[in-house]
Design a protein around this motif. Structure first.
Motif, short mmCIF file in Angstrom:
data_model
loop_
_atom_site.label_atom_id
_atom_site.label_comp_id
_atom_site.label_asym_id
_atom_site.label_seq_id
_atom_site.Cartn_x
_atom_site.Cartn_y
_atom_site.Cartn_z
N HIS A 68 0.92 -1.13 0.19
CA HIS A 68 -0.29 -0.01 0.14
C HIS A 68 0.73 1.19 0.09
CE1 HIS A 68 -3.63 -2.49 0.63
NE2 HIS A 68 -2.82 -3.18 1.50
N THR B 24 -6.20 2.83 0.19
CA THR B 24 -6.26 1.62 -0.04
C THR B 24 -6.07 0.57 1.17
OG1 THR B 24 -3.74 1.32 -0.65
CG2 THR B 24 -5.37 1.93 -2.51
N MET C 236 -9.81 -3.00 0.72
CA MET C 236 -8.94 -2.19 1.69
C MET C 236 -8.66 -2.96 2.94
SD MET C 236 -10.13 1.51 2.84
CE MET C 236 -9.08 2.96 3.33
#
Length: 352
Positions: A186, A247, A275
């Motif tokens: 991420h 995210t 997520m």
């Protein structure tokens, strides 16, 4: 109503003097034979004798009462901590009084006065949020210095250095959360903080942001939303962070992470697939919740053992000073304070 048995009754039943009974029951040094000790024990049991704690306190210089002041007893972390502290106290013959300040400095001041007037042997204090605000530290110090018994600060203000304190390394905890999400690939990561005017929340945020930036990524302040450590705080922060294109998100306690996940579910989003979410505390498993959630653990059992061990040591010193068996500084928790910083650890989800 049956008459309450007295020390004199126990002495008569055991065939010994009142002084001998007092010495034995208060664990004072005395040359008392095994037979007489057993006779006293039998008499206590037969008469259902319960010591008068007020009278006993005059002999031992202790009330065997300890106070724990928490800012929010509805917060699962503080509730679990209270249970663990009570277990530690009970194991050594102490009773615990738990009081709630509602994160109010005024309430905290009143509780400190009221509890110490009851003769507690020591105070474990998690300072109210108002006492942690900029400029309030000196006033909190004055309040604590007016308390005549030992005081140990817990969780908040552990780096203050002017009073005994125990807490976790919140900066490291924030870094652990960021590193977990960065290692998951991420780059655009949000955070739901606590009140950053309070030191532990500010340290978690600082550690989190530093880890992201030191990894060569940019932290977007627009993805930082202030929460209140409650379910609604995470729930209401979710839309802004999700719509901001994040995210992954770090919620600075597990309860806010639950709120965030609830809002994700309402929007048809799945944890991990859509997520990633990481919480903080690892407290939910004690209540049968959140066992599949990644989190940063600060063990309430370890915190309780550490703060009680520190306070008990100071109580013993204070008792010896009162009885005249030890000279020296009467309040070492202020003149020679100890600060113990515990290490948090990452707990990954068993199944996302």
């Amino acid at each position: 109503m049956a008459r309450r048995a007295t020390l004199k009754d126990v002495a008569a039943a055991a065939g010994v003097s009142v002084t001998t009974v007092s010495l034995v029951l208060n664990d004072r040094p005395a040359r008392v034979s095994t037979e007489k000790r057993e006779a006293i024990a039998r008499a206590v049991k037969q008469l259902n004798y319960v010591p008068n704690q007020n009278a006993r306190s005059l002999v031992t210089k202790q009330s065997k009462l300890v106070a724990l002041i928490v800012p929010d007893i509805e917060n699962l972390f503080f509730a679990a901590l209270a249970k663990c502290v009570e277990d530690e106290c009970a194991a050594q013959g102490y009773s615990l009084i738990v009081a709630n300040s509602d994160d109010s400095r005024e309430s905290e001041q009143a509780l400190l006065r009221r509890l110490t007037s009851r003769g507690v042997d020591g105070v474990l204090l998690i300072p109210a949020r108002e006492s942690c605000a900029a400029g309030a530290g000196a006033a909190l110090r004055e309040d604590v210095e007016r308390v005549t018994c030992p005081v140990v600060l817990i969780d908040r203000l552990t780096q203050c250095g002017w009073c005994d304190a125990v807490g976790f390394d919140n900066y490291l905890g924030g870094r652990l959360a960021a590193q977990y999400l960065l290692e998951g690939g991420h780059k655009r990561i949000g955070i739901v903080t606590g009140d950053v005017a309070e030191s532990s929340a500010a340290d978690r945020r600082r550690g989190f942001v530093d880890a992201i930036e030191q990894a060569g990524e940019r932290f977007d302040p627009a993805l930082c939303v202030s929460g209140d450590y409650r379910f609604d705080g995470g729930y209401h922060a979710a839309d802004r962070i999700i719509d901001g294109g994040a995210t992954a998100v770090f919620c600075c306690n597990d309860v806010m992470a639950l709120g965030f996940r609830q809002r994700m579910a309402e929007r048809g989003l799945r944890v991990t697939e859509d997520m990633q979410v990481i919480g903080y505390d690892n407290i939910l498993k004690r209540f049968g919740l959140g066992w599949r959630m990644a989190t940063v653990e600060q063990s309430v059992a370890d915190l309780a053992a550490a703060c009680w061990g520190m306070l008990r040591e100071r109580i013993d010193v204070a008792v010896r000073a009162k009885s005249g068996t030890e000279s020296g500084d009467a309040r070492p928790w202020l003149s020679n304070p100890q600060v113990e910083v515990l290490t948090p650890k990452l707990v990954q989800a068993a199944c996302a």
